[in-house]
Write an enzyme that holds these catalytic residues in place. Structure first.
Site, mmCIF file in Angstrom:
data_model
loop_
_atom_site.group_PDB
_atom_site.id
_atom_site.type_symbol
_atom_site.label_atom_id
_atom_site.label_comp_id
_atom_site.label_asym_id
_atom_site.label_seq_id
_atom_site.Cartn_x
_atom_site.Cartn_y
_atom_site.Cartn_z
ATOM 1 N N GLY A 36 0.828 -1.198 0.000
ATOM 2 C CA GLY A 36 0.000 0.000 0.000
ATOM 3 C C GLY A 36 0.859 1.242 0.000
ATOM 4 O O GLY A 36 2.064 1.188 0.271
ATOM 5 N N CYS A 84 5.258 -6.240 1.701
ATOM 6 C CA CYS A 84 5.656 -4.830 1.753
ATOM 7 C C CYS A 84 4.944 -4.115 2.897
ATOM 8 O O CYS A 84 5.240 -4.362 4.060
ATOM 9 C CB CYS A 84 5.392 -4.161 0.401
ATOM 10 S SG CYS A 84 6.325 -2.623 0.151
ATOM 11 N N TYR A 85 3.969 -3.251 2.619
ATOM 12 C CA TYR A 85 3.221 -2.599 3.698
ATOM 13 C C TYR A 85 2.603 -3.637 4.630
ATOM 14 O O TYR A 85 2.556 -3.439 5.850
ATOM 15 C CB TYR A 85 2.126 -1.699 3.109
ATOM 16 C CG TYR A 85 1.287 -0.991 4.149
ATOM 17 C CD1 TYR A 85 1.668 0.256 4.643
ATOM 18 C CD2 TYR A 85 0.116 -1.566 4.632
ATOM 19 C CE1 TYR A 85 0.901 0.907 5.612
ATOM 20 C CE2 TYR A 85 -0.658 -0.922 5.594
ATOM 21 C CZ TYR A 85 -0.266 0.314 6.084
ATOM 22 O OH TYR A 85 -1.031 0.949 7.029
ATOM 23 N N HIS A 107 8.048 -7.644 -3.570
ATOM 24 C CA HIS A 107 6.773 -8.028 -4.190
ATOM 25 C C HIS A 107 6.952 -9.320 -4.991
ATOM 26 O O HIS A 107 7.339 -9.282 -6.162
ATOM 27 C CB HIS A 107 6.261 -6.913 -5.100
ATOM 28 C CG HIS A 107 5.765 -5.720 -4.363
ATOM 29 N ND1 HIS A 107 4.471 -5.605 -3.926
ATOM 30 C CD2 HIS A 107 6.402 -4.596 -3.945
ATOM 31 C CE1 HIS A 107 4.319 -4.452 -3.285
ATOM 32 N NE2 HIS A 107 5.483 -3.827 -3.278
ATOM 33 N N GLU A 157 4.800 -11.139 -6.296
ATOM 34 C CA GLU A 157 3.760 -11.331 -7.309
ATOM 35 C C GLU A 157 4.106 -10.752 -8.672
ATOM 36 O O GLU A 157 3.499 -11.125 -9.680
ATOM 37 C CB GLU A 157 2.432 -10.722 -6.814
ATOM 38 C CG GLU A 157 2.393 -9.202 -6.735
ATOM 39 C CD GLU A 157 2.928 -8.642 -5.419
ATOM 40 O OE1 GLU A 157 2.658 -7.461 -5.122
ATOM 41 O OE2 GLU A 157 3.622 -9.386 -4.701
ATOM 42 N N SER A 214 -20.680 -9.459 -28.333
ATOM 43 C CA SER A 214 -19.770 -8.632 -29.127
ATOM 44 C C SER A 214 -18.916 -9.447 -30.071
ATOM 45 O O SER A 214 -18.396 -8.931 -31.038
ATOM 46 C CB SER A 214 -18.852 -7.834 -28.200
ATOM 47 O OG SER A 214 -17.877 -8.686 -27.625
ATOM 48 N N ASP A 257 -14.776 -12.673 -24.070
ATOM 49 C CA ASP A 257 -15.577 -12.617 -22.849
ATOM 50 C C ASP A 257 -17.037 -12.952 -23.119
ATOM 51 O O ASP A 257 -17.603 -13.882 -22.536
ATOM 52 C CB ASP A 257 -15.480 -11.228 -22.208
ATOM 53 C CG ASP A 257 -14.056 -10.813 -21.938
ATOM 54 O OD1 ASP A 257 -13.197 -11.701 -21.827
ATOM 55 O OD2 ASP A 257 -13.804 -9.603 -21.840
ATOM 56 N N LYS A 300 -8.702 -12.405 -17.533
ATOM 57 C CA LYS A 300 -8.821 -12.731 -18.954
ATOM 58 C C LYS A 300 -8.240 -14.107 -19.278
ATOM 59 O O LYS A 300 -8.836 -14.872 -20.045
ATOM 60 C CB LYS A 300 -8.111 -11.655 -19.783
ATOM 61 C CG LYS A 300 -8.139 -11.891 -21.284
ATOM 62 C CD LYS A 300 -9.501 -11.633 -21.883
ATOM 63 C CE LYS A 300 -9.770 -10.158 -21.990
ATOM 64 N NZ LYS A 300 -11.017 -9.849 -22.734
#
Length: 547
Positions: free
Chosen positions: A83, A110-111, A197, A199, A251, A255, A403
């Site tokens: 954060g 982290c935070y 981090h 990730e 569309s 998705d 996605k």
């Protein structure tokens, strides 16, 4: 923006909506869920995505989620995100301190690590030297959380604070040149923290660390699979819908197409798909879409030609948000008219994805008040609003998926590869790839230029090497020379980017000869263009689309 034609939300006072999301699956799949408490990090959703890559379900919740609420969810583990705040600031966001007594493994990032240290009796101060970017992780304890993480692995740092004193019972697992406590642990209580981090893709040992936390520390099983999602989603759709009719705005993108296949598999002829041709699609796409769905897969599709209406609505409009607003509003008008003609329908299905919700109201934490605030990057009309008197119940089976997860689902239920691997395409289509005013002339120019881009990357067999590859038309003219004659024509911008989930992106380092071929073809074959340029801006600071 999602490629679903529209995602809509009823505004009725009674909130007559029913959202089919994946959140209910956690209770049914052996309660295998890792909860991420979000403190305003730009990477919170990325953490969730990384957890899901281990085939364990995860979901992002507010840092305000209480220990009692977490106890009811019965998570296998909890992750505290990073954060923008400092834990010692007045009003900095804090988690419920009772989470440390839940007996559930916790990983602070982290935070999140600094908050763990502070709340458990340690001390966090401003670091003598801030640390941003890549750093080499020197491992002091190669077991437990850092099993199979190589000593000297590159990790991504982004912090200006440091842990001055660890709480009782904690020990240091790793450090960097500037950070003495880069990874910490209280092994008995299964409390862990990392200053970096894991990730992000820049952290080369990040996924190994995440797998250690998920599998070995939280003792999770890989139950979050495509097959499990499809089975449960179909059961849930059938249970909610019963014998009622469902309308889907189609569309042709991955998705809405995945959702169409999923719904058709669940309820068959109770589904009606509506394709509204607003005139902003790429060359030949409406025809290919109708042929595929109606002739090859026999899924009912109602075609609505509304090209003139949409072009009239944005005539003379140059502001991108106003263009999006008008296109979204006109879509709702057309949709409402046609749904009444075809109806009645009880349910409206839409292909909202997790990133759509995130980007339409990007959430952060105010470091002064600790309150969450919404910072709109750009509006997505798939998280917009329907008229209050349009009484649909809403179903959104894909709302919690990324996605890449949608592509896996689509492929598993028989969606053709040409759609599964189709590049994301914005709901307003080419209207937001023409900066400024949209005219028929500019649409035709951009369609032809965009076709050249797609033809050339397909010819080389590299279409799937890109997240997106497209052309943008700028509303200016520049001087050129062709055949010894002066020209005054539009420039085309090429945008070829790489990404994993669309939340961050980098421009592609494509071969010069490819750029040369595309440029030569566009200026020679597309009337009205005399210049081609290449966009080398990443996201952030730019966005993938220009508007």
């Amino acid at each position: 923006m999602t490629d679903a034609a529209v995602t809509l939300q009823t505004g009725q006072a009674s909130h007559d909506t029913e959202t089919l999301s994946t959140s209910s699956l956690a209770d049914r799949l052996n309660r295998q869920i890792i909860v991420i408490l979000d403190f305003g990090s730009q990477y919170s959703e990325l953490i969730a995505r990384r957890i899901r890559e281990t085939q364990v379900y995860s979901e992002v919740l507010s840092y305000r989620t209480t220990a009692e609420q977490l106890r009811q969810l019965n998570p296998k583990g909890i992750i505290l995100s990073g954060g923008p705040s400092s834990v010692y600031d007045t009003g900095a966001p804090h988690s419920d301190p009772e989470i440390w007594n839940l007996g559930v493994p916790v990983l602070g990032v982290c935070y999140g690590m600094q908050l763990m240290v502070q709340q458990l009796g340690g001390q966090v101060t401003r670091a003598e030297r801030a640390e941003y970017g890549k750093a080499s992780l020197i491992i002091d304890d190669p077991t437990d959380l850092l099993t199979n993480v190589d000593d000297g692995s590159t990790m991504w740092m982004s912090h200006g604070d440091s842990c001055e004193m660890l709480p009782e019972g904690f020990e240091t697992l790793a450090h960097t040149e500037n950070t003495p406590c880069a990874a910490i642990a209280h092994h008995e209580k299964k409390l862990y923290g990392v200053q970096f981090h894991p990730e992000v893709v820049h952290s080369l040992g990040g996924m190994a660390l995440i797998r250690n936390f998920v599998y070995h520390i939280c003792d999770c099983e890989p139950t979050w699979t495509t097959a499990a999602f499809v089975e449960e989603a179909i059961r849930e759709i059938r249970g909610k819908v019963g014998d009622k009719r469902v309308l889907l705005a189609l569309s042709g993108g991955v998705d809405s197409s995945t959702l169409a296949f999923l719904l058709y598999k669940a309820i068959g002829e109770q589904l009606t798909c509506m394709f509204i041709d607003q005139g902003f699609m790429r060359k030949g796409e409406p025809e290919r879409l109708l042929k595929l769905f109606k002739e090859q897969f026999h899924i009912p599709v109602e075609y609505v030609n509304a090209r003139d209406r949409f072009l009239e609505q944005i005539n003379g409009i140059t502001d991108p948000e106003e263009k999006r607003r008008r296109i979204g509003h006109e879509f709702i008008n057309v949709f409402e008219e046609e749904s009444r003609r075809l109806g009645p329908f009880d349910y409206l299905a839409q292909g909202t994805l997790y990133p759509d919700v995130i980007e339409s109201a990007d959430t952060n934490v105010d470091p002064k008040t600790g309150e969450r605030v919404a910072v709109k990057i750009k509006s997505h009309h798939n998280v917009g609003g329907l008229p209050k008197d349009l009484r649909f119940k809403l179903i959104e089976p894909l709302r919690k998926l990324f996605k890449d997860e949608v592509r896996k689902v689509g492929r598993s239920i028989g969606l053709p590869e040409e759609i599964v691997n189709r590049h994301p395409f914005p709901g307003p289509g080419l209207a937001i790839r023409i900066l400024g005013e949209v005219t028929s002339e500019r649409l035709n120019i951009l369609r032809d230029a965009d076709l050249v881009v797609r033809q050339e990357i397909n010819r080389r067999g590299i279409y799937h090497d890109f997240w997106q590859a497209f052309a943008v038309l700028l509303p200016i003219r520049s001087v050129g020379v062709m055949g010894d004659q002066r020209t005054y024509a539009y420039p085309i911008v090429l945008r070829l980017i790489n990404s994993e989930d669309g939340m961050t992106a980098d421009w592609s380092r494509v071969p010069y000869d490819l750029l040369e071929t595309i440029s030569n073809r566009i200026v020679n074959e597309v009337k009205g263009v005399n210049r081609v340029v290449y966009d080398i801006t990443s996201k952030p600071p730019g966005t993938i689309e220009w508007e």
